[in-house]
Design an enzyme around this catalytic site. Sequence first.
Site, PDB file in Angstrom:
ATOM      1  N   CYS A  94       0.841  -1.198   0.000  1.00 42.53           N
ATOM      2  CA  CYS A  94       0.000   0.000   0.000  1.00 42.53           C
ATOM      3  C   CYS A  94       0.879   1.253   0.000  1.00 42.53           C
ATOM      4  CB  CYS A  94      -0.897  -0.023   1.227  1.00 42.53           C
ATOM      5  SG  CYS A  94      -1.963   1.399   1.295  1.00 42.53           S
ATOM      6  N   GLY A 207      -4.748  -5.483 -12.575  1.00 39.89           N
ATOM      7  CA  GLY A 207      -5.221  -5.292 -13.947  1.00 39.89           C
ATOM      8  C   GLY A 207      -5.954  -6.473 -14.556  1.00 39.89           C
TER       9      GLY A 207
HETATM   10  C1  FMN Z   1     -10.435   1.076  -3.132  1.00 39.44           C
HETATM   11  C2  FMN Z   1      -9.172   0.255  -3.020  1.00 39.44           C
HETATM   12  C3  FMN Z   1      -8.631  -0.011  -1.774  1.00 39.44           C
HETATM   13  C4  FMN Z   1      -7.491  -0.801  -1.645  1.00 39.44           C
HETATM   14  N1  FMN Z   1      -7.033  -1.129  -0.394  1.00 39.44           N
HETATM   15  C5  FMN Z   1      -6.022  -2.022  -0.265  1.00 39.44           C
HETATM   16  C6  FMN Z   1      -5.650  -2.536   0.998  1.00 39.44           C
HETATM   17  O1  FMN Z   1      -6.245  -2.226   2.041  1.00 39.44           O
HETATM   18  N2  FMN Z   1      -4.606  -3.417   1.053  1.00 39.44           N
HETATM   19  C7  FMN Z   1      -3.944  -3.822  -0.074  1.00 39.44           C
HETATM   20  O2  FMN Z   1      -3.020  -4.627   0.016  1.00 39.44           O
HETATM   21  N3  FMN Z   1      -4.288  -3.357  -1.280  1.00 39.44           N
HETATM   22  C8  FMN Z   1      -5.319  -2.493  -1.408  1.00 39.44           C
HETATM   23  N4  FMN Z   1      -5.724  -2.106  -2.645  1.00 39.44           N
HETATM   24  C9  FMN Z   1      -5.029  -2.650  -3.833  1.00 39.44           C
HETATM   25  C10 FMN Z   1      -5.717  -3.915  -4.323  1.00 39.44           C
HETATM   26  O3  FMN Z   1      -5.675  -4.937  -3.345  1.00 39.44           O
HETATM   27  C11 FMN Z   1      -5.052  -4.427  -5.612  1.00 39.44           C
HETATM   28  O4  FMN Z   1      -3.714  -4.767  -5.329  1.00 39.44           O
HETATM   29  C12 FMN Z   1      -5.057  -3.395  -6.728  1.00 39.44           C
HETATM   30  O5  FMN Z   1      -6.327  -2.764  -6.832  1.00 39.44           O
HETATM   31  C13 FMN Z   1      -4.686  -4.029  -8.069  1.00 39.44           C
HETATM   32  O6  FMN Z   1      -5.576  -5.072  -8.396  1.00 39.44           O
HETATM   33  P1  FMN Z   1      -6.805  -4.849  -9.437  1.00 39.44           P
HETATM   34  O7  FMN Z   1      -6.202  -4.245 -10.685  1.00 39.44           O
HETATM   35  O8  FMN Z   1      -7.364  -6.203  -9.661  1.00 39.44           O
HETATM   36  O9  FMN Z   1      -7.757  -3.888  -8.794  1.00 39.44           O
HETATM   37  C14 FMN Z   1      -6.854  -1.310  -2.803  1.00 39.44           C
HETATM   38  C15 FMN Z   1      -7.412  -1.040  -4.064  1.00 39.44           C
HETATM   39  C16 FMN Z   1      -8.557  -0.277  -4.173  1.00 39.44           C
HETATM   40  C17 FMN Z   1      -9.153  -0.030  -5.550  1.00 39.44           C
END
Ligand code: FMN
Length: 324
Positions: A94, A207
């Site tokens: 994060c 992604g």
């Molecule tokens: C609204 C939001 C909140 C997130 N909060 C966290 C979190 O608390 N911990 C974490 O490891 N990643 C967090 N992420 C990242 C996601 O876990 C993920 O790694 C990232 O969105 C990429 O994956 P995706 O493209 O499938 O969304 C967050 C993403 C979003 C969109």
Amino acid sequence: MHPSHTFSVAPMMDWTDSPCRVLHRCLSRHALLYTEMVTADAVLHGDRARLLGFDTFEHPVALQLGGSDPAKLAEASRIAVDFGYDEVNLNVGCPSDRVQSGRFGACLMREPELVGECVAAMRAAVSIPVTVKCRIGVDDQDPEESLRRLIDTCAQTGVSIFAVHARKAWLEGLSPKENRDVPPLDYGLVYRIKRERPHLTILVNGGIETLEQAQEHLTHVDGVMLGRAAYQNPMMLAEVDARFFGGEATDPDAAIDCYAEHVERQLSQGARLHPLIKPMLGLYTGRPGARLFRRHLSEHAPRDGAGIGVLREALSFVRERRAA
Ligand SMILES: Cc1cc2nc3c(=O)[nH]c(=O)nc-3n(C[C@H](O)[C@H](O)[C@H](O)COP(=O)(O)O)c2cc1C
């Protein structure tokens, strides 16, 4: 029994709260569900029932912790076990400022030894799996080196499951939101790590928008973790059991009825409708009646005293359209 990591929904702050996870569980029995990140300090000093409480229906469910103090993380992990979580996951991905000032999240990609100490302490404290979610690197790090160092340092302590968000975090100059889109994805590096370290369980994240894409990734790694796509289009989860777990596809209407019953139970215990409805807003995206469904919920659910009728009426817009 340890949960399967073939398909999981990523931890997302403000999004993957308990209502969201119950909705997702109604749609898939087997997907592994992650909580929002909770800091070890919050677990130790905060309102635990509010921060950690969940519905037993959510299993298998993993608690994601944030922090970099091994003793505090160990204690928070013990508490997670008391609450019944199936796994604890350490956040090394994060990028927000708040998180950096506390010296945890993605900036820990620069401190693999400290991360190793943290996961070693967590593993010594609990017998459920301790897993790590990380980036491939931060800022000017060479991902070929930073990712291998982080993974190898943790693996030496016995951690064997890693979810890799396959892009760097740029800690200077990008917002957390931009850090989910702007730094380029490098799935190839994650695949190579799996090839070089076949004994580790490697999940790729970042992604992935469709189950077809997820399936293709699974020819290279052990698991896929979907974040935004699963939240914004939860109906995709209805196919997950059949496609990835040798189970049956979920009947979407039955799943939504199952969640509506949960909502009704929660309302009868004094909960408010609005937070229960929030994870449903994307349910029918792209289908007839979707806009009416969303608008009806957005308008009526926040009102004081809003009851289950609001949800039933919203559902009737999509179901009647389909029947017509
Ligand atoms: C609204 C939001 C909140 C997130 N909060 C966290 C979190 O608390 N911990 C974490 O490891 N990643 C967090 N992420 C990242 C996601 O876990 C993920 O790694 C990232 O969105 C990429 O994956 P995706 O493209 O499938 O969304 C967050 C993403 C979003 C969109």
